[in-house]
Design a protein around this motif. Sequence first.
Motif, PDB file in Angstrom:
ATOM      1  N   ASN A  66      -9.088  60.922  18.203  1.00  0.00           N
ATOM      2  CA  ASN A  66      -8.968  60.138  16.315  1.00  0.00           C
ATOM      3  C   ASN A  66      -7.713  59.145  16.119  1.00  0.00           C
ATOM      4  OD1 ASN A  66      -6.732  61.190  15.923  1.00  0.00           O
ATOM      5  ND2 ASN A  66      -8.256  62.817  14.436  1.00  0.00           N
ATOM      6  N   ASP A  67      -8.069  58.356  15.315  1.00  0.00           N
ATOM      7  CA  ASP A  67      -7.319  57.290  14.960  1.00  0.00           C
ATOM      8  C   ASP A  67      -5.476  57.495  14.964  1.00  0.00           C
ATOM      9  OD1 ASP A  67      -8.890  55.299  15.184  1.00  0.00           O
ATOM     10  OD2 ASP A  67      -9.639  55.277  13.424  1.00  0.00           O
ATOM     11  N   GLN A  68      -5.782  58.804  14.545  1.00  0.00           N
ATOM     12  CA  GLN A  68      -4.149  59.183  14.035  1.00  0.00           C
ATOM     13  C   GLN A  68      -3.843  59.649  15.057  1.00  0.00           C
ATOM     14  OE1 GLN A  68      -1.979  59.666  11.303  1.00  0.00           O
ATOM     15  NE2 GLN A  68      -0.873  61.236  12.119  1.00  0.00           N
ATOM     16  N   GLN A  88      -5.962  51.750  -0.440  1.00  0.00           N
ATOM     17  CA  GLN A  88      -6.137  51.932   0.466  1.00  0.00           C
ATOM     18  C   GLN A  88      -6.565  50.871   1.900  1.00  0.00           C
ATOM     19  OE1 GLN A  88      -6.031  56.346   2.244  1.00  0.00           O
ATOM     20  NE2 GLN A  88      -5.142  57.144  -0.237  1.00  0.00           N
ATOM     21  N   ALA A  89      -7.724  51.206   1.613  1.00  0.00           N
ATOM     22  CA  ALA A  89      -8.244  49.815   2.169  1.00  0.00           C
ATOM     23  C   ALA A  89      -8.066  48.035   2.116  1.00  0.00           C
ATOM     24  CB  ALA A  89      -9.992  49.604   1.447  1.00  0.00           C
ATOM     25  N   LEU A  90      -7.366  48.258   1.201  1.00  0.00           N
ATOM     26  CA  LEU A  90      -6.757  46.659   1.055  1.00  0.00           C
ATOM     27  C   LEU A  90      -5.535  46.988   2.106  1.00  0.00           C
ATOM     28  CD1 LEU A  90      -5.618  44.024  -0.187  1.00  0.00           C
ATOM     29  CD2 LEU A  90      -4.850  45.035  -2.590  1.00  0.00           C
ATOM     30  N   ALA A  91      -4.256  47.593   2.141  1.00  0.00           N
ATOM     31  CA  ALA A  91      -3.978  48.295   2.700  1.00  0.00           C
ATOM     32  C   ALA A  91      -3.684  48.033   4.723  1.00  0.00           C
ATOM     33  CB  ALA A  91      -2.769  49.054   2.458  1.00  0.00           C
ATOM     34  N   LEU A  92      -4.940  48.691   4.809  1.00  0.00           N
ATOM     35  CA  LEU A  92      -5.803  48.269   6.313  1.00  0.00           C
ATOM     36  C   LEU A  92      -5.882  47.051   6.405  1.00  0.00           C
ATOM     37  CD1 LEU A  92      -7.875  51.227   6.922  1.00  0.00           C
ATOM     38  CD2 LEU A  92      -5.961  50.825   7.677  1.00  0.00           C
ATOM     39  N   GLU A  93      -6.017  46.175   5.756  1.00  0.00           N
ATOM     40  CA  GLU A  93      -6.577  44.752   5.857  1.00  0.00           C
ATOM     41  C   GLU A  93      -5.372  43.748   6.244  1.00  0.00           C
ATOM     42  OE1 GLU A  93      -9.335  42.148   3.487  1.00  0.00           O
ATOM     43  OE2 GLU A  93     -10.411  44.463   2.885  1.00  0.00           O
ATOM     44  N   VAL A  94      -4.141  44.204   4.899  1.00  0.00           N
ATOM     45  CA  VAL A  94      -3.220  43.051   5.393  1.00  0.00           C
ATOM     46  C   VAL A  94      -1.628  44.043   5.377  1.00  0.00           C
ATOM     47  CG1 VAL A  94      -4.351  41.627   3.471  1.00  0.00           C
ATOM     48  CG2 VAL A  94      -2.364  43.235   2.225  1.00  0.00           C
ATOM     49  N   PHE A 121      -6.379  57.446   6.281  1.00  0.00           N
ATOM     50  CA  PHE A 121      -5.777  56.401   6.504  1.00  0.00           C
ATOM     51  C   PHE A 121      -5.810  56.355   7.592  1.00  0.00           C
ATOM     52  CE2 PHE A 121      -2.887  53.335   6.286  1.00  0.00           C
ATOM     53  CZ  PHE A 121      -3.066  52.273   5.746  1.00  0.00           C
ATOM     54  N   ALA A 122      -6.930  55.800   8.523  1.00  0.00           N
ATOM     55  CA  ALA A 122      -7.108  55.687   9.715  1.00  0.00           C
ATOM     56  C   ALA A 122      -7.778  54.092  10.279  1.00  0.00           C
ATOM     57  CB  ALA A 122      -7.638  55.836  10.882  1.00  0.00           C
ATOM     58  N   GLY A 123      -7.810  52.884  11.252  1.00  0.00           N
ATOM     59  CA  GLY A 123      -8.408  51.832  11.249  1.00  0.00           C
ATOM     60  C   GLY A 123      -7.688  51.665  12.708  1.00  0.00           C
ATOM     61  N   THR A 124      -8.369  50.136  12.794  1.00  0.00           N
ATOM     62  CA  THR A 124      -7.666  49.451  14.143  1.00  0.00           C
ATOM     63  C   THR A 124      -6.334  49.202  14.111  1.00  0.00           C
ATOM     64  OG1 THR A 124      -9.078  47.322  13.553  1.00  0.00           O
ATOM     65  CG2 THR A 124     -10.706  48.866  14.326  1.00  0.00           C
TER      66      THR A 124
END
Length: 272
Positions: free
Chosen positions: A2-4, A157-163, A187-190
């Motif tokens: 996973n991302d973590q 959290q979604a905003l933080a993943l973006e910027v 809290f995972a993303g690319t």
Amino acid sequence: MNDQARRVTRPFRFGVVAPIGSDLPTWRDRVRRIADSGYSTLLMPDVPTWQPALAPTLATAAALTDLRIGSWVYAAALREPWSTAWEAHSLSVLTEGRFEMGIGAGRPGIEVELGLPAVSPAERRARMRETVATLRTFDGPDLHTPVVMAVSGPKSQALALEVADAVTFVLSPEDDRVETTNRVRDFAGTRDIELVQHVSVVGDGVAPFMAPPTLDTAALRAADSLLILPSDPAAAAGEIQRRREEIGFSYFVIGADFADTLAPVVAELAGQ
């Protein structure tokens, strides 16, 4: 995997929230001592009317030492995006890249307490997004001011993943270790984002400006909360290492009252 599991293991760094709670000579001596102890960042809270304004205070600290400086954190409920972004960009320029912009929605009701119009959660998030976008425009291609975003719910959290470049999770006293660990792992993303731990309690001491003074420290220990660290340096070092290994936190922010207590921890772990 996973991302973590894929998350890069970052070296430890340590920041100190150091509001002016005394006369200026004493505060200046404290700033120099924090720098000499190996901390990376000197941080100031955004609390209008309680102490001198954040930007000139940070600029003063930056002139005293080679520490990085940062806002912990700009409260979007109190600030317009354009002027906040310009202030942040200006601090980056004047410190030659040593400024980190911390930004969050702001404590519920803080704007009303100061006689300002109420700002909805959606508008607070919109201001955060616009502030970061405007900061990137001011910075241009040759400067990148790091953004640390304080987040609570899934929308922030979604905003933080973006910027954002780094994120700190707003925890309640009731959040236990398991709940917080699961929240951070979700809290995972690319993008690989630095994970920051806001530590408001060390031993039985509560840091000013980082938590209410009436916070029940015994309840935090009973909940195995991540808001608290032991006052014993060896135990604190072990706990900090555990939090990086199990959760991914690598940047730890404490109150200035605990900087001397945890200085041995910083000496042992900073940069590793």
